[in-house]
Design a protein around this motif. Structure first.
Motif, PDB file in Angstrom:
ATOM      1  N   VAL A   4       0.947  -1.045  -0.132  1.00  0.00           N
ATOM      2  CA  VAL A   4       0.017  -0.196  -0.215  1.00  0.00           C
ATOM      3  C   VAL A   4       0.935   1.347  -0.148  1.00  0.00           C
ATOM      4  O   VAL A   4       1.861   1.378   0.841  1.00  0.00           O
ATOM      5  CB  VAL A   4      -0.886   0.161   1.102  1.00  0.00           C
ATOM      6  CG1 VAL A   4      -1.914   1.221   1.218  1.00  0.00           C
ATOM      7  CG2 VAL A   4      -1.846  -1.345   1.283  1.00  0.00           C
ATOM      8  N   SER A   5       0.529   2.224  -0.785  1.00  0.00           N
ATOM      9  CA  SER A   5       1.254   3.470  -0.936  1.00  0.00           C
ATOM     10  C   SER A   5       0.836   4.503   0.299  1.00  0.00           C
ATOM     11  O   SER A   5      -0.517   4.497   0.352  1.00  0.00           O
ATOM     12  CB  SER A   5       0.956   4.256  -2.306  1.00  0.00           C
ATOM     13  OG  SER A   5       1.752   5.273  -2.282  1.00  0.00           O
ATOM     14  N   VAL A  44      10.380  17.052   4.179  1.00  0.00           N
ATOM     15  CA  VAL A  44       9.901  16.598   2.802  1.00  0.00           C
ATOM     16  C   VAL A  44       8.659  15.596   2.873  1.00  0.00           C
ATOM     17  O   VAL A  44       8.769  14.727   3.858  1.00  0.00           O
ATOM     18  CB  VAL A  44      11.156  15.772   2.355  1.00  0.00           C
ATOM     19  CG1 VAL A  44      11.016  15.039   0.906  1.00  0.00           C
ATOM     20  CG2 VAL A  44      12.615  16.315   2.434  1.00  0.00           C
ATOM     21  N   THR A  45       7.897  16.027   2.097  1.00  0.00           N
ATOM     22  CA  THR A  45       6.531  15.169   2.110  1.00  0.00           C
ATOM     23  C   THR A  45       6.449  14.227   0.780  1.00  0.00           C
ATOM     24  O   THR A  45       7.453  14.413  -0.255  1.00  0.00           O
ATOM     25  CB  THR A  45       5.389  15.817   1.980  1.00  0.00           C
ATOM     26  OG1 THR A  45       5.267  16.635   0.820  1.00  0.00           O
ATOM     27  CG2 THR A  45       5.532  16.708   3.122  1.00  0.00           C
ATOM     28  N   GLY A  46       5.880  13.106   0.931  1.00  0.00           N
ATOM     29  CA  GLY A  46       5.521  12.299  -0.388  1.00  0.00           C
ATOM     30  C   GLY A  46       4.926  10.980   0.014  1.00  0.00           C
ATOM     31  O   GLY A  46       4.352  10.851   1.046  1.00  0.00           O
ATOM     32  N   THR A  47       4.978   9.864  -0.898  1.00  0.00           N
ATOM     33  CA  THR A  47       4.345   8.925  -0.734  1.00  0.00           C
ATOM     34  C   THR A  47       5.437   7.540  -0.874  1.00  0.00           C
ATOM     35  O   THR A  47       6.246   7.930  -1.784  1.00  0.00           O
ATOM     36  CB  THR A  47       3.133   8.457  -1.505  1.00  0.00           C
ATOM     37  OG1 THR A  47       3.583   8.600  -2.875  1.00  0.00           O
ATOM     38  CG2 THR A  47       2.064   9.498  -1.489  1.00  0.00           C
ATOM     39  N   VAL A  48       5.215   6.566  -0.350  1.00  0.00           N
ATOM     40  CA  VAL A  48       6.349   5.371  -0.286  1.00  0.00           C
ATOM     41  C   VAL A  48       5.446   4.234   0.011  1.00  0.00           C
ATOM     42  O   VAL A  48       4.353   4.116   0.538  1.00  0.00           O
ATOM     43  CB  VAL A  48       7.399   5.666   0.616  1.00  0.00           C
ATOM     44  CG1 VAL A  48       6.650   5.331   2.129  1.00  0.00           C
ATOM     45  CG2 VAL A  48       8.315   4.521   0.567  1.00  0.00           C
ATOM     46  N   ASP A  49       5.637   3.066  -0.608  1.00  0.00           N
ATOM     47  CA  ASP A  49       5.215   1.804  -0.301  1.00  0.00           C
ATOM     48  C   ASP A  49       5.129   1.499   1.109  1.00  0.00           C
ATOM     49  O   ASP A  49       6.565   1.771   1.664  1.00  0.00           O
ATOM     50  CB  ASP A  49       5.628   0.853  -1.181  1.00  0.00           C
ATOM     51  CG  ASP A  49       5.324   0.844  -2.631  1.00  0.00           C
ATOM     52  OD1 ASP A  49       4.514   1.424  -3.044  1.00  0.00           O
ATOM     53  OD2 ASP A  49       6.023   0.327  -3.445  1.00  0.00           O
TER      54      ASP A  49
END
Length: 81
Positions: A4-5, A44-49
């Protein structure tokens, strides 16, 4: 079932802010899909598995990695305040 991301917020050490572009590159290499870089805040923001979160924590210069949370508030005219 696949991974899930998840949205994450990454805090960068104050002494690494001068080298923030290198930290961001290392985060990308560790699996981060970049959202925003907030230079002044060292965030820093973002998405990751979800199974790669620990990889982000291992990046030199990273102080903390946490899942982004959403908070909901009732509308202003709600009886619950």
């Amino acid at each position: 079932m696949g991974t899930v991301s998840v949205p994450v917020i990454v805090s960068v050490a104050d002494d690494q802010l001068a080298d923030l572009p290198a930290v961001v590159d290392a985060l990308r290499d560790a699996g981060l899909r970049l959202g925003e870089v907030l230079i002044a805040a060292g965030v820093v923001t973002g998405t990751v598995d979800s199974d790669r979160i620990s990889s982000l924590s291992a990046v030199p210069g990273v102080v903390d990695v946490e899942r982004e949370r959403t908070v909901g508030l009732p509308p202003p005219d709600s009886p619950v305040q």
